[in-house]
Motif scaffolding. Sequence first.
Motif, PDB file in Angstrom:
ATOM      1  N   LYS A   2       0.831  -1.211   0.000  1.00 50.60           N
ATOM      2  CA  LYS A   2       0.000   0.000   0.000  1.00 50.60           C
ATOM      3  C   LYS A   2       0.864   1.259   0.000  1.00 50.60           C
ATOM      4  O   LYS A   2       0.536   2.246  -0.662  1.00 50.60           O
ATOM      5  N   GLU A   3       1.954   1.216   0.735  1.00 50.89           N
ATOM      6  CA  GLU A   3       2.842   2.378   0.803  1.00 50.89           C
ATOM      7  C   GLU A   3       3.462   2.669  -0.561  1.00 50.89           C
ATOM      8  O   GLU A   3       3.660   3.840  -0.932  1.00 50.89           O
ATOM      9  N   SER A   4       3.763   1.613  -1.323  1.00 48.74           N
ATOM     10  CA  SER A   4       4.369   1.805  -2.644  1.00 48.74           C
ATOM     11  C   SER A   4       3.409   2.481  -3.623  1.00 48.74           C
ATOM     12  O   SER A   4       3.836   3.027  -4.643  1.00 48.74           O
ATOM     13  N   LEU A   5       2.120   2.455  -3.311  1.00 46.96           N
ATOM     14  CA  LEU A   5       1.119   3.067  -4.176  1.00 46.96           C
ATOM     15  C   LEU A   5       0.727   4.467  -3.724  1.00 46.96           C
ATOM     16  O   LEU A   5      -0.013   5.160  -4.429  1.00 46.96           O
ATOM     17  N   ARG A   6       1.216   4.867  -2.580  1.00 43.09           N
ATOM     18  CA  ARG A   6       0.845   6.174  -2.026  1.00 43.09           C
ATOM     19  C   ARG A   6       1.275   7.302  -2.975  1.00 43.09           C
ATOM     20  O   ARG A   6       2.382   7.322  -3.477  1.00 43.09           O
ATOM     21  N   GLY A   7       0.372   8.208  -3.220  1.00 42.39           N
ATOM     22  CA  GLY A   7       0.678   9.356  -4.069  1.00 42.39           C
ATOM     23  C   GLY A   7       0.391   9.135  -5.541  1.00 42.39           C
ATOM     24  O   GLY A   7       0.423  10.086  -6.329  1.00 42.39           O
ATOM     25  N   LEU A   8       0.093   7.894  -5.934  1.00 46.16           N
ATOM     26  CA  LEU A   8      -0.212   7.618  -7.332  1.00 46.16           C
ATOM     27  C   LEU A   8      -1.673   7.932  -7.625  1.00 46.16           C
ATOM     28  O   LEU A   8      -2.570   7.563  -6.863  1.00 46.16           O
ATOM     29  N   GLY A   9      -1.934   8.604  -8.725  1.00 46.88           N
ATOM     30  CA  GLY A   9      -3.294   8.929  -9.109  1.00 46.88           C
ATOM     31  C   GLY A   9      -3.972   7.757  -9.787  1.00 46.88           C
ATOM     32  O   GLY A   9      -3.333   6.790 -10.209  1.00 46.88           O
ATOM     33  N   GLY A  10      -5.291   7.844  -9.908  1.00 41.97           N
ATOM     34  CA  GLY A  10      -6.041   6.823 -10.623  1.00 41.97           C
ATOM     35  C   GLY A  10      -6.496   5.648  -9.783  1.00 41.97           C
ATOM     36  O   GLY A  10      -7.107   4.711 -10.307  1.00 41.97           O
ATOM     37  N   ILE A  11      -6.227   5.665  -8.477  1.00 40.36           N
ATOM     38  CA  ILE A  11      -6.612   4.564  -7.602  1.00 40.36           C
ATOM     39  C   ILE A  11      -7.865   4.930  -6.823  1.00 40.36           C
ATOM     40  O   ILE A  11      -7.889   5.923  -6.092  1.00 40.36           O
ATOM     41  N   GLN A  12      -8.904   4.128  -6.982  1.00 40.22           N
ATOM     42  CA  GLN A  12     -10.137   4.346  -6.223  1.00 40.22           C
ATOM     43  C   GLN A  12      -9.953   3.882  -4.786  1.00 40.22           C
ATOM     44  O   GLN A  12     -10.187   4.640  -3.860  1.00 40.22           O
TER      45      GLN A  12
END
Length: 353
Positions: free
Chosen positions: A174-184
């Motif tokens: 989850k931390e690796s996805l933090r700040g990425l746009g496009g995630i619901q």
Amino acid sequence: MNSPVEDRLREALVEAGATVDIGTLRPLRVPERRRSRVDFRLVTVAVAVVLAGAATAVVLRGGPGAEDRAVAADPPAQSGGTEMTVFLCTKSAPKESPCQGRAASREQVSAIERALHQSQQVDSVFFVDQATAYENFKKTFAHNTSLTEEIKLTDLPAAFRLRTRHDGDRRQVKESLRGLGGIQHVADQAESDVRPQTEAGRSWQISVFLCSKGASLPSCGGESVNGKNGEPVVTKEGKGATVAQKTAIQKLIESMPGVEEVLFEDQASAFKNFQQAFEDNEALIKATKVEDMPERFRIRLTAAFDGQDLVSELKRQPGVAQVLYQPCTDDRLALADNFGLLLPDSKVCPAGK
């Protein structure tokens, strides 16, 4: 930091927690034709709220547009790690989501895919496009025609489904996805890996939670407003269910067709079961008290009996705070965990299920 399941658990307990003085409660007895007893196993409202559906998801091997479409009939096997799902933004995503009415762009999808493949915690990644998700949704919920008629293909988000390594840290994913746009939102199926309690292979289909003294639920005469942090603030305290109301509720349950067994559970029994079920989560147990536990009736129906009429009738009874119908709960949570749809009961079970 609390996990999402702990947050949902605590919210559920606050909403439906009971504080009726159990010292004033006389035993309620059931006629010989239906057994009634105190059950000393998992019985809290929170578990009913976080029960996960067992819907199957069809997944595609590879990324968006990949030609190698090896379709699997089941999600990635649990034996190799823990399954997670990253649901992508759609234009119809809930207003409270980060999507802001915009679907995930191709660039955003590519960035999310790269982050997942680069994560040391991830063992394998599968992509599910909207068309595949929609076909599987219709098959999974073929029993709920009102739902399949309501939901359109464009309502279902595309998603990346993944399996972590056997020693992988899901929090780091989850931390690796933090700040990425496009995630619901990101769903962790392991956090919802609680199954309905069964006895001889059959579950209790209906839970009738009783009103508590000081509850903010309108069904109990209470009122609340959202505070500064979005947490409910009680502006009018509701009343707890009386002994007379509990007796009337039980008699109504016993008189309804299709009821095979009814069980009454007090706060003490609920708390004991809660401690046993979450014995590995010391922090959660310490944060929960006996008075947080709701009293309830649990109902087992005869095979193949649709309990929606009984549920609708029980919701109207004085002293009833909330009625949970297990088939509806299963559908609602399967929608969230497997298809990324966060829908209210009114849409999932519009007929009062």
